[in-house]
Scaffold this motif. Structure first.
Motif, PDB file in Angstrom:
ATOM      1  N   SER A  18       0.211  -0.901  -0.295  1.00  0.00           N
ATOM      2  CA  SER A  18      -0.261  -0.078  -0.140  1.00  0.00           C
ATOM      3  C   SER A  18       0.796   1.041  -0.239  1.00  0.00           C
ATOM      4  O   SER A  18       0.373   2.765  -0.319  1.00  0.00           O
ATOM      5  N   LEU A  19       2.238   0.928   0.120  1.00  0.00           N
ATOM      6  CA  LEU A  19       2.676   2.129  -0.211  1.00  0.00           C
ATOM      7  C   LEU A  19       2.826   3.227  -1.215  1.00  0.00           C
ATOM      8  O   LEU A  19       3.252   4.208  -1.297  1.00  0.00           O
ATOM      9  N   LEU A  20       2.145   2.150  -1.952  1.00  0.00           N
ATOM     10  CA  LEU A  20       2.407   2.674  -3.838  1.00  0.00           C
ATOM     11  C   LEU A  20       1.458   3.444  -3.626  1.00  0.00           C
ATOM     12  O   LEU A  20       2.052   4.651  -4.862  1.00  0.00           O
ATOM     13  N   TRP A  21       0.188   3.835  -2.535  1.00  0.00           N
ATOM     14  CA  TRP A  21      -0.846   4.891  -3.311  1.00  0.00           C
ATOM     15  C   TRP A  21      -0.889   5.530  -1.870  1.00  0.00           C
ATOM     16  O   TRP A  21      -1.742   6.481  -2.122  1.00  0.00           O
ATOM     17  N   ILE A 233      -9.139  -0.975  -2.658  1.00  0.00           N
ATOM     18  CA  ILE A 233      -8.163  -1.358  -2.324  1.00  0.00           C
ATOM     19  C   ILE A 233      -7.312  -0.975  -0.836  1.00  0.00           C
ATOM     20  O   ILE A 233      -6.664  -0.040  -0.193  1.00  0.00           O
ATOM     21  N   GLY A 234      -8.427   0.390  -0.796  1.00  0.00           N
ATOM     22  CA  GLY A 234      -7.851   1.254   0.415  1.00  0.00           C
ATOM     23  C   GLY A 234      -7.234   2.714  -0.151  1.00  0.00           C
ATOM     24  O   GLY A 234      -6.880   3.207  -0.894  1.00  0.00           O
ATOM     25  N   ILE A 268     -12.610   0.015  10.914  1.00  0.00           N
ATOM     26  CA  ILE A 268     -12.349   0.942  10.538  1.00  0.00           C
ATOM     27  C   ILE A 268     -11.477   1.753   9.622  1.00  0.00           C
ATOM     28  O   ILE A 268     -12.057   1.972   8.742  1.00  0.00           O
ATOM     29  N   THR A 269     -10.402   2.271  10.195  1.00  0.00           N
ATOM     30  CA  THR A 269      -9.454   2.885  10.442  1.00  0.00           C
ATOM     31  C   THR A 269      -9.184   1.806   9.228  1.00  0.00           C
ATOM     32  O   THR A 269      -8.138   2.416   8.451  1.00  0.00           O
ATOM     33  N   TYR A 270      -8.624   0.424   9.547  1.00  0.00           N
ATOM     34  CA  TYR A 270      -8.158  -0.546   8.418  1.00  0.00           C
ATOM     35  C   TYR A 270      -8.567  -0.469   7.135  1.00  0.00           C
ATOM     36  O   TYR A 270      -7.930  -0.463   6.131  1.00  0.00           O
ATOM     37  N   LEU A 274      -6.898   0.160   3.926  1.00  0.00           N
ATOM     38  CA  LEU A 274      -6.501  -0.532   3.420  1.00  0.00           C
ATOM     39  C   LEU A 274      -7.647  -1.469   2.832  1.00  0.00           C
ATOM     40  O   LEU A 274      -7.356  -2.496   1.505  1.00  0.00           O
ATOM     41  N   GLY A 275      -9.064  -0.654   2.409  1.00  0.00           N
ATOM     42  CA  GLY A 275     -10.084  -1.395   1.753  1.00  0.00           C
ATOM     43  C   GLY A 275     -10.828  -2.739   2.631  1.00  0.00           C
ATOM     44  O   GLY A 275     -10.058  -2.868   3.051  1.00  0.00           O
TER      45      GLY A 275
END
Length: 349
Positions: A18-21, A233-234, A268-270, A274-275
């Motif tokens: 997820s660092l990519l976005w 994907i979040g 909820i946060t995740y 991260l979707g």
């Protein structure tokens, strides 16, 4: 295959992907870097010897006994420690974390009381249980008090064959604890009064600046964002609060009242970060914890009640990013995961 460790590996791997976005790469890397604390889990799982399992639990109880001595010393103004006040006698951590630590300590002791055949040790454990539960309700952390009530009920139903008797046991135990707290515990009375005011302000005045109402508002706008954005994907790590003000205004919450660092709910946060993929992975982690194959009833009960404790706690905060909850989680999940490797564990005091 160890599904807990595998799921953790997938979860951390997806965080790295997820660092990519992520908009703020340095923040996201620092955020993920905290997961190094969970390396304790495979370490305990791999290296702990069967004969040391009881010693691990006893070391935790010993640590809690020491913290209790400090806590009672602060409450009765016998000692001073780091400017802690008698109204908040939590010596080594914040009062929410300490309340959850006390809650699970009480459950460990109660579970031992059910099973320990030794009268000498049972008497000590009863006294220890009384001091821990008293400390829990002296403490300002309502989260631990709620987890204790839920896991106490769970433990009674797990250990008592006749469910009507179990129900009466729960009612009597909680009745005694709450009656004594309401009559002799000024900290508990004060916190309950605050809770009452907070709920009334939320329901009748649309004010959400209290501890409970603030969380309710944050959960509401977080869920609305999830449903509205349909994250797969979040939004990315560090981006989970970027739309908080918009959704607060949309739902007519006063943003200045509820502005926080996260949504005060790990799930909820995740989901926002991260979707759906991240949410499924974190949910699977808890599923596999509940499904651990532990044949010994004493340890199986503790695994179930710990999973419930941490699950409930995670609805109130971002527990995978606080030192105290991460340490507690890694210690016990590593331990229970290791216990699942062994069969016919001899129970000692």
């Amino acid at each position: 295959t160890n599904f807990i460790i595998l799921t953790f590996a997938l979860f951390i791997g997806y965080n790295i992907l997820s660092l990519l976005w992520a908009d703020n790469l340095s923040f996201a890397i620092a955020y993920i870097e905290k997961y190094r604390h969970f390396l304790i889990i495979p370490a305990i799982y791999t290296y702990i010897n069967k004969k040391f399992i009881q010693a691990f639990l006893n070391s935790f109880l010993t640590g809690m006994l020491i913290s209790e001595l400090f806590s009672y010393g602060i409450f009765f103004e016998i000692i001073t420690y780091k400017n802690k006040l008698p109204s908040d006698p939590s010596p080594f951590m914040d009062h929410i974390s300490y309340s959850v630590f006390l809650s699970f300590t009480a459950i460990i002791l109660l579970n031992r009381i059910f099973f320990n055949p030794s009268i000498k040790y049972k008497l000590f454990q009863i006294i220890f249980f009384i001091t821990v539960t008293t400390n829990l309700f002296l403490n300002g952390g309502r989260t631990g008090q709620v987890t204790f009530i839920v896991t106490l009920a769970t433990l009674y139903f797990l250990n008592i064959k006749h469910k009507i008797i179990a129900l009466f046991g729960i009612i009597i135990t909680l009745g005694i604890i709450l009656t004594l707290s309401y009559n002799f515990n000024p900290n508990f009375i004060s916190r309950m009064a605050q809770t009452n005011i907070d709920i009334k302000n939320m329901l009748y005045n649309d004010t959400y600046n209290g501890s409970i109402s603030n969380r309710v508002a944050l959960w509401y706008i977080g869920i609305d964002e999830i449903l509205d954005q349909k994250y797969i994907i979040g939004a990315g790590i560090g981006n989970d609060t970027s739309k908080m003000e918009y959704y607060a205004d949309k739902n007519k919450f006063k943003y200045s009242d509820i502005k926080q660092g996260d949504h005060h709910n790990m799930f909820i946060t995740y989901f926002i970060q991260l979707g759906l993929f991240g949410f499924i992975l974190i949910s699977l982690l808890f599923y596999f914890i509940f499904k651990l194959d532990i044949k010994n009833k004493v340890y199986r009960n503790l695994n179930i009640t710990f999973a419930i404790t941490f699950l409930l706690w995670s609805f109130t905060g971002m527990n995978f990013h606080g030192m105290n909850p991460m340490t507690l989680f890694a210690f016990f999940i590593g331990l229970f995961n290791s216990i699942s490797r062994y069969e016919d564990i001899k129970i000692s005091s």
